[in-house]
Design a protein around this motif. Sequence first.
Motif, PDB file in Angstrom:
ATOM      1  N   HIS A  45       0.838  -1.205   0.000  1.00 36.65           N
ATOM      2  CA  HIS A  45       0.000   0.000   0.000  1.00 36.65           C
ATOM      3  C   HIS A  45       0.871   1.253   0.000  1.00 36.65           C
ATOM      4  N   TYR A  46       0.445   2.224  -0.803  1.00 34.49           N
ATOM      5  CA  TYR A  46       1.096   3.534  -0.867  1.00 34.49           C
ATOM      6  C   TYR A  46       0.070   4.606  -0.518  1.00 34.49           C
ATOM      7  N   ALA A  47       0.496   5.555   0.303  1.00 31.12           N
ATOM      8  CA  ALA A  47      -0.434   6.594   0.754  1.00 31.12           C
ATOM      9  C   ALA A  47      -0.801   7.550  -0.368  1.00 31.12           C
ATOM     10  N   ASN A  48       0.195   7.951  -1.171  1.00 25.48           N
ATOM     11  CA  ASN A  48      -0.036   8.984  -2.182  1.00 25.48           C
ATOM     12  C   ASN A  48       0.871   8.723  -3.380  1.00 25.48           C
ATOM     13  N   ALA A  49       0.296   8.224  -4.460  1.00 21.83           N
ATOM     14  CA  ALA A  49       1.070   7.809  -5.634  1.00 21.83           C
ATOM     15  C   ALA A  49       0.810   8.746  -6.810  1.00 21.83           C
ATOM     16  N   PHE A  50       1.803   8.853  -7.681  1.00 21.23           N
ATOM     17  CA  PHE A  50       1.740   9.697  -8.877  1.00 21.23           C
ATOM     18  C   PHE A  50       2.155   8.861 -10.074  1.00 21.23           C
ATOM     19  N   GLU A  51       1.251   8.700 -11.029  1.00 21.61           N
ATOM     20  CA  GLU A  51       1.514   7.940 -12.252  1.00 21.61           C
ATOM     21  C   GLU A  51       1.618   8.910 -13.420  1.00 21.61           C
ATOM     22  N   ILE A  52       2.774   8.952 -14.047  1.00 25.31           N
ATOM     23  CA  ILE A  52       3.028   9.857 -15.165  1.00 25.31           C
ATOM     24  C   ILE A  52       2.813   9.087 -16.466  1.00 25.31           C
ATOM     25  N   GLY A  53       1.837   9.525 -17.251  1.00 22.70           N
ATOM     26  CA  GLY A  53       1.553   8.878 -18.524  1.00 22.70           C
ATOM     27  C   GLY A  53       0.562   7.739 -18.395  1.00 22.70           C
ATOM     28  N   CYS A  54      -0.661   8.031 -17.943  1.00 21.90           N
ATOM     29  CA  CYS A  54      -1.634   6.970 -17.665  1.00 21.90           C
ATOM     30  C   CYS A  54      -2.383   6.500 -18.908  1.00 21.90           C
ATOM     31  N   SER A  55      -2.377   7.273 -19.986  1.00 17.80           N
ATOM     32  CA  SER A  55      -3.107   6.931 -21.199  1.00 17.80           C
ATOM     33  C   SER A  55      -4.578   6.629 -20.872  1.00 17.80           C
ATOM     34  N   PRO A 101       7.942  18.210 -18.177  1.00 19.40           N
ATOM     35  CA  PRO A 101       8.214  18.874 -16.902  1.00 19.40           C
ATOM     36  C   PRO A 101       7.605  20.278 -16.787  1.00 19.40           C
ATOM     37  N   GLY A 102       6.912  20.734 -17.836  1.00 28.53           N
ATOM     38  CA  GLY A 102       6.329  22.073 -17.795  1.00 28.53           C
ATOM     39  C   GLY A 102       5.289  22.226 -16.702  1.00 28.53           C
ATOM     40  N   GLU A 103       4.624  21.129 -16.370  1.00 27.65           N
ATOM     41  CA  GLU A 103       3.665  21.088 -15.267  1.00 27.65           C
ATOM     42  C   GLU A 103       4.063  19.931 -14.356  1.00 27.65           C
ATOM     43  N   PHE A 104       3.927  20.158 -13.060  1.00 28.77           N
ATOM     44  CA  PHE A 104       4.229  19.088 -12.102  1.00 28.77           C
ATOM     45  C   PHE A 104       3.390  19.344 -10.855  1.00 28.77           C
ATOM     46  N   PRO A 105       2.780  18.317 -10.280  1.00 30.00           N
ATOM     47  CA  PRO A 105       1.882  18.549  -9.143  1.00 30.00           C
ATOM     48  C   PRO A 105       2.640  18.935  -7.878  1.00 30.00           C
ATOM     49  N   GLU A 106       1.953  19.656  -7.021  1.00 30.00           N
ATOM     50  CA  GLU A 106       2.497  19.970  -5.707  1.00 30.00           C
ATOM     51  C   GLU A 106       2.261  18.779  -4.783  1.00 30.00           C
ATOM     52  N   GLY A 107       2.906  18.816  -3.637  1.00 33.07           N
ATOM     53  CA  GLY A 107       2.725  17.759  -2.650  1.00 33.07           C
ATOM     54  C   GLY A 107       3.805  16.709  -2.739  1.00 33.07           C
ATOM     55  N   GLU A 108       3.733  15.756  -1.812  1.00 31.39           N
ATOM     56  CA  GLU A 108       4.733  14.692  -1.742  1.00 31.39           C
ATOM     57  C   GLU A 108       4.089  13.356  -2.083  1.00 31.39           C
ATOM     58  N   PHE A 109       4.894  12.494  -2.696  1.00 33.10           N
ATOM     59  CA  PHE A 109       4.417  11.182  -3.122  1.00 33.10           C
ATOM     60  C   PHE A 109       5.353  10.106  -2.581  1.00 33.10           C
ATOM     61  N   ASP A 110       4.771   9.004  -2.081  1.00 37.05           N
ATOM     62  CA  ASP A 110       5.616   7.893  -1.642  1.00 37.05           C
ATOM     63  C   ASP A 110       5.802   6.861  -2.754  1.00 37.05           C
ATOM     64  N   LEU A 111       5.151   7.100  -3.904  1.00 34.27           N
ATOM     65  CA  LEU A 111       5.393   6.307  -5.106  1.00 34.27           C
ATOM     66  C   LEU A 111       5.233   7.204  -6.325  1.00 34.27           C
ATOM     67  N   ILE A 112       6.238   7.204  -7.193  1.00 32.59           N
ATOM     68  CA  ILE A 112       6.135   7.843  -8.504  1.00 32.59           C
ATOM     69  C   ILE A 112       6.449   6.784  -9.545  1.00 32.59           C
ATOM     70  N   LEU A 113       5.553   6.657 -10.511  1.00 34.59           N
ATOM     71  CA  LEU A 113       5.698   5.678 -11.584  1.00 34.59           C
ATOM     72  C   LEU A 113       5.865   6.410 -12.911  1.00 34.59           C
ATOM     73  N   LEU A 114       6.993   6.175 -13.547  1.00 36.26           N
ATOM     74  CA  LEU A 114       7.279   6.726 -14.874  1.00 36.26           C
ATOM     75  C   LEU A 114       7.373   5.539 -15.828  1.00 36.26           C
ATOM     76  N   SER A 115       6.278   5.273 -16.525  1.00 37.21           N
ATOM     77  CA  SER A 115       6.206   4.086 -17.375  1.00 37.21           C
ATOM     78  C   SER A 115       5.929   4.485 -18.814  1.00 37.21           C
TER      79      SER A 115
END
Length: 195
Positions: A45-55, A101-115
Amino acid sequence: MPASSLNTTYFDGVYRASNDPWAFETSPYERAKYEATLAALPREHYANAFEIGCSIGVLSQMLASRCGALLSVDASELPLKTARARLAPYKQVTVRQMSIPGEFPEGEFDLILLSEVGYYLAMEDLQRARQQMLDQLTRDGHLLLVHWTPVVHDYPLTGDQVHDEFMKMAGPDKPLKHLLGQRGETYRLDLFQKS
């Protein structure tokens, strides 16, 4: 190979030609890669995840149950209609149009997925995005990269170039620790943890 990052117009064109241009819903290759992606994550489990490129949100749906909150973004708005419909039952998931990188969310993430996204960026933009990810990743948070490795002449970078750029930030006295490296026949997966 192009010298600049591929922009939203490029992806809009791809999605106008096909609703699922990479066969995310039907490809056995994509299914196996998604299963390897999820299996690589050390935490259930991850509290706050960010997925870049979800299609269209196929992997997002698989990831959703493991996240207290999941922000899934794509550079093009066109696939996000499908993603929003697919992810509507998952109240913890937010879907947004965003181009790094022109836009990027604020806040902290315990998981970042770049797929399957990094090779669309020119090196300078990839390095900027890498720093943004490092800045927004929590201490001990995980960063997972998964990319196709064969050369695609439309893309500014290869998957290996993307992963090698992140590997430069891993090691003693560096911000990342490399936890896992895997190679499929045509893709590469690397898992990092923020030191």
